[in-house]
Design a protein around this motif. Structure first.
Motif, PDB file in Angstrom:
ATOM      1  N   VAL A 106      -5.954  57.834  37.560  1.00 36.55           N
ATOM      2  CA  VAL A 106      -5.664  56.786  36.584  1.00 36.55           C
ATOM      3  C   VAL A 106      -4.246  56.268  36.771  1.00 36.55           C
ATOM      4  CG1 VAL A 106      -5.468  56.232  34.126  1.00 36.55           C
ATOM      5  CG2 VAL A 106      -7.342  57.683  34.923  1.00 36.55           C
ATOM      6  N   SER A 107      -3.296  57.157  37.017  1.00 37.55           N
ATOM      7  CA  SER A 107      -1.910  56.723  37.210  1.00 37.55           C
ATOM      8  C   SER A 107      -1.784  55.819  38.438  1.00 37.55           C
ATOM      9  CB  SER A 107      -0.973  57.925  37.344  1.00 37.55           C
ATOM     10  OG  SER A 107      -1.340  58.724  38.453  1.00 37.55           O
ATOM     11  N   ARG A 108      -2.568  56.089  39.481  1.00 40.62           N
ATOM     12  CA  ARG A 108      -2.551  55.243  40.683  1.00 40.62           C
ATOM     13  C   ARG A 108      -3.164  53.877  40.380  1.00 40.62           C
ATOM     14  NH1 ARG A 108       0.091  53.827  45.139  1.00 40.62           N
ATOM     15  NH2 ARG A 108      -1.297  53.040  46.739  1.00 40.62           N
ATOM     16  N   VAL A 109      -4.247  53.857  39.627  1.00 40.47           N
ATOM     17  CA  VAL A 109      -4.878  52.592  39.227  1.00 40.47           C
ATOM     18  C   VAL A 109      -3.881  51.745  38.442  1.00 40.47           C
ATOM     19  CG1 VAL A 109      -6.676  51.526  37.788  1.00 40.47           C
ATOM     20  CG2 VAL A 109      -7.226  53.514  39.222  1.00 40.47           C
ATOM     21  N   GLU A 110      -3.192  52.367  37.495  1.00 45.53           N
ATOM     22  CA  GLU A 110      -2.203  51.647  36.690  1.00 45.53           C
ATOM     23  C   GLU A 110      -1.096  51.079  37.580  1.00 45.53           C
ATOM     24  OE1 GLU A 110      -1.284  54.813  33.992  1.00 45.53           O
ATOM     25  OE2 GLU A 110      -2.795  54.146  32.543  1.00 45.53           O
ATOM     26  N   HIS A 111      -0.640  51.871  38.542  1.00 47.82           N
ATOM     27  CA  HIS A 111       0.404  51.417  39.474  1.00 47.82           C
ATOM     28  C   HIS A 111      -0.090  50.220  40.293  1.00 47.82           C
ATOM     29  CE1 HIS A 111       3.623  51.523  42.446  1.00 47.82           C
ATOM     30  NE2 HIS A 111       2.674  51.502  43.372  1.00 47.82           N
ATOM     31  N   LEU A 112      -1.282  50.333  40.851  1.00 43.54           N
ATOM     32  CA  LEU A 112      -1.837  49.255  41.675  1.00 43.54           C
ATOM     33  C   LEU A 112      -2.041  47.978  40.855  1.00 43.54           C
ATOM     34  CD1 LEU A 112      -4.460  51.303  43.724  1.00 43.54           C
ATOM     35  CD2 LEU A 112      -2.333  50.308  44.598  1.00 43.54           C
ATOM     36  N   MET A 113      -2.529  48.125  39.625  1.00 43.87           N
ATOM     37  CA  MET A 113      -2.779  46.956  38.769  1.00 43.87           C
ATOM     38  C   MET A 113      -1.492  46.212  38.442  1.00 43.87           C
ATOM     39  SD  MET A 113      -5.910  46.292  37.522  1.00 43.87           S
ATOM     40  CE  MET A 113      -7.205  46.912  36.528  1.00 43.87           C
ATOM     41  N   ARG A 114      -0.395  46.938  38.352  1.00 44.51           N
ATOM     42  CA  ARG A 114       0.880  46.311  37.967  1.00 44.51           C
ATOM     43  C   ARG A 114       1.664  45.771  39.165  1.00 44.51           C
ATOM     44  NH1 ARG A 114       1.043  50.924  33.859  1.00 44.51           N
ATOM     45  NH2 ARG A 114       0.315  49.861  31.979  1.00 44.51           N
ATOM     46  N   ASP A 115       1.203  46.062  40.362  1.00 50.23           N
ATOM     47  CA  ASP A 115       1.903  45.615  41.569  1.00 50.23           C
ATOM     48  C   ASP A 115       1.390  44.223  41.957  1.00 50.23           C
ATOM     49  OD1 ASP A 115       2.891  45.130  44.126  1.00 50.23           O
ATOM     50  OD2 ASP A 115       2.584  47.201  44.789  1.00 50.23           O
ATOM     51  N   PRO A 116       2.247  43.199  41.873  1.00 47.11           N
ATOM     52  CA  PRO A 116       1.793  41.839  42.195  1.00 47.11           C
ATOM     53  C   PRO A 116       1.430  41.649  43.668  1.00 47.11           C
ATOM     54  CG  PRO A 116       4.157  41.874  41.792  1.00 47.11           C
ATOM     55  CD  PRO A 116       3.650  43.249  41.477  1.00 47.11           C
ATOM     56  N   ASP A 117       1.841  42.589  44.528  1.00 46.15           N
ATOM     57  CA  ASP A 117       1.495  42.492  45.946  1.00 46.15           C
ATOM     58  C   ASP A 117       0.115  43.070  46.262  1.00 46.15           C
ATOM     59  OD1 ASP A 117       3.889  41.245  46.652  1.00 46.15           O
ATOM     60  OD2 ASP A 117       4.920  43.171  46.827  1.00 46.15           O
ATOM     61  N   VAL A 118      -0.501  43.718  45.271  1.00 44.89           N
ATOM     62  CA  VAL A 118      -1.824  44.307  45.459  1.00 44.89           C
ATOM     63  C   VAL A 118      -2.866  43.325  44.920  1.00 44.89           C
ATOM     64  CG1 VAL A 118      -3.374  46.189  44.772  1.00 44.89           C
ATOM     65  CG2 VAL A 118      -0.981  46.672  45.336  1.00 44.89           C
ATOM     66  N   ARG A 119      -3.854  43.043  45.741  1.00 42.92           N
ATOM     67  CA  ARG A 119      -4.963  42.202  45.291  1.00 42.92           C
ATOM     68  C   ARG A 119      -5.940  43.089  44.526  1.00 42.92           C
ATOM     69  NH1 ARG A 119      -9.129  38.698  49.083  1.00 42.92           N
ATOM     70  NH2 ARG A 119     -10.079  37.535  47.366  1.00 42.92           N
ATOM     71  N   VAL A 120      -6.395  42.596  43.357  1.00 42.55           N
ATOM     72  CA  VAL A 120      -7.353  43.326  42.536  1.00 42.55           C
ATOM     73  C   VAL A 120      -8.604  42.466  42.424  1.00 42.55           C
ATOM     74  CG1 VAL A 120      -7.830  44.321  40.264  1.00 42.55           C
ATOM     75  CG2 VAL A 120      -5.528  44.485  41.238  1.00 42.55           C
ATOM     76  N   LEU A 121      -9.745  43.062  42.769  1.00 44.00           N
ATOM     77  CA  LEU A 121     -11.026  42.371  42.676  1.00 44.00           C
ATOM     78  C   LEU A 121     -11.887  43.024  41.614  1.00 44.00           C
ATOM     79  CD1 LEU A 121     -11.953  41.930  46.455  1.00 44.00           C
ATOM     80  CD2 LEU A 121     -10.887  40.268  44.925  1.00 44.00           C
ATOM     81  N   HIS A 122     -12.568  42.198  40.834  1.00 41.20           N
ATOM     82  CA  HIS A 122     -13.506  42.661  39.821  1.00 41.20           C
ATOM     83  C   HIS A 122     -14.889  42.186  40.252  1.00 41.20           C
ATOM     84  CE1 HIS A 122     -15.107  42.225  35.428  1.00 41.20           C
ATOM     85  NE2 HIS A 122     -15.602  43.292  36.021  1.00 41.20           N
ATOM     86  N   ALA A 123     -15.768  43.125  40.559  1.00 45.48           N
ATOM     87  CA  ALA A 123     -17.129  42.814  41.000  1.00 45.48           C
ATOM     88  C   ALA A 123     -18.096  43.116  39.865  1.00 45.48           C
ATOM     89  CB  ALA A 123     -17.484  43.629  42.226  1.00 45.48           C
ATOM     90  N   LEU A 124     -18.882  42.117  39.519  1.00 51.24           N
ATOM     91  CA  LEU A 124     -19.925  42.272  38.509  1.00 51.24           C
ATOM     92  C   LEU A 124     -21.189  41.662  39.084  1.00 51.24           C
ATOM     93  CD1 LEU A 124     -20.989  43.025  35.736  1.00 51.24           C
ATOM     94  CD2 LEU A 124     -20.030  40.904  34.843  1.00 51.24           C
TER      95      LEU A 124
END
Length: 115
Positions: free
Chosen positions: A40-58
């Protein structure tokens, strides 16, 4: 007398980067899934990093989660990640995540929402 609901719905399967272990983006960059659970701590870090692309698949739809929407998205998924909230009667939603890396060691976070 109730109306006949018809035949039962059939299970529809969608491509899953998490199950396939790879994702190729629009630019042709090949991303490979890092094995192991994402803390969870890694997810939070990645989500807050503007250089990381986050994709939401539904289902078949995959969308980028813009930086300005990530905190609200994190608030939604955090209880599922921490095991506090589990699908209950009437709510069949769950979230599965994976961190991917490209050849340049950049990170991509994929969040698959499943019902």
């Amino acid at each position: 007398m109730a109306a006949d609901p018809g035949p039962p719905a059939e299970w529809v399967s969608f491509p899953s980067a998490l199950e396939g272990g790879e994702y190729t983006d629009e630019q042709g960059v090949r991303w490979r899934l890092r094995r192991g659970e994402v803390r969870v701590s890694r997810v939070e870090h990645l989500m807050r990093d503007p250089d990381v692309r986050v994709l939401h698949a539904l289902g078949p739809e995959v969308r980028d989660v813009p930086v300005e929407e990530r905190e609200a998205f994190l608030v939604t998924i955090r209880p599922y990640l921490k095991g506090v909230k589990r699908p209950s009667s009437g709510d069949f939603t769950d979230y599965f995540l994976g961190e991917f890396k490209d050849d340049s060691h950049r990170s991509l976070l994929v969040v698959e929402e499943r019902c």
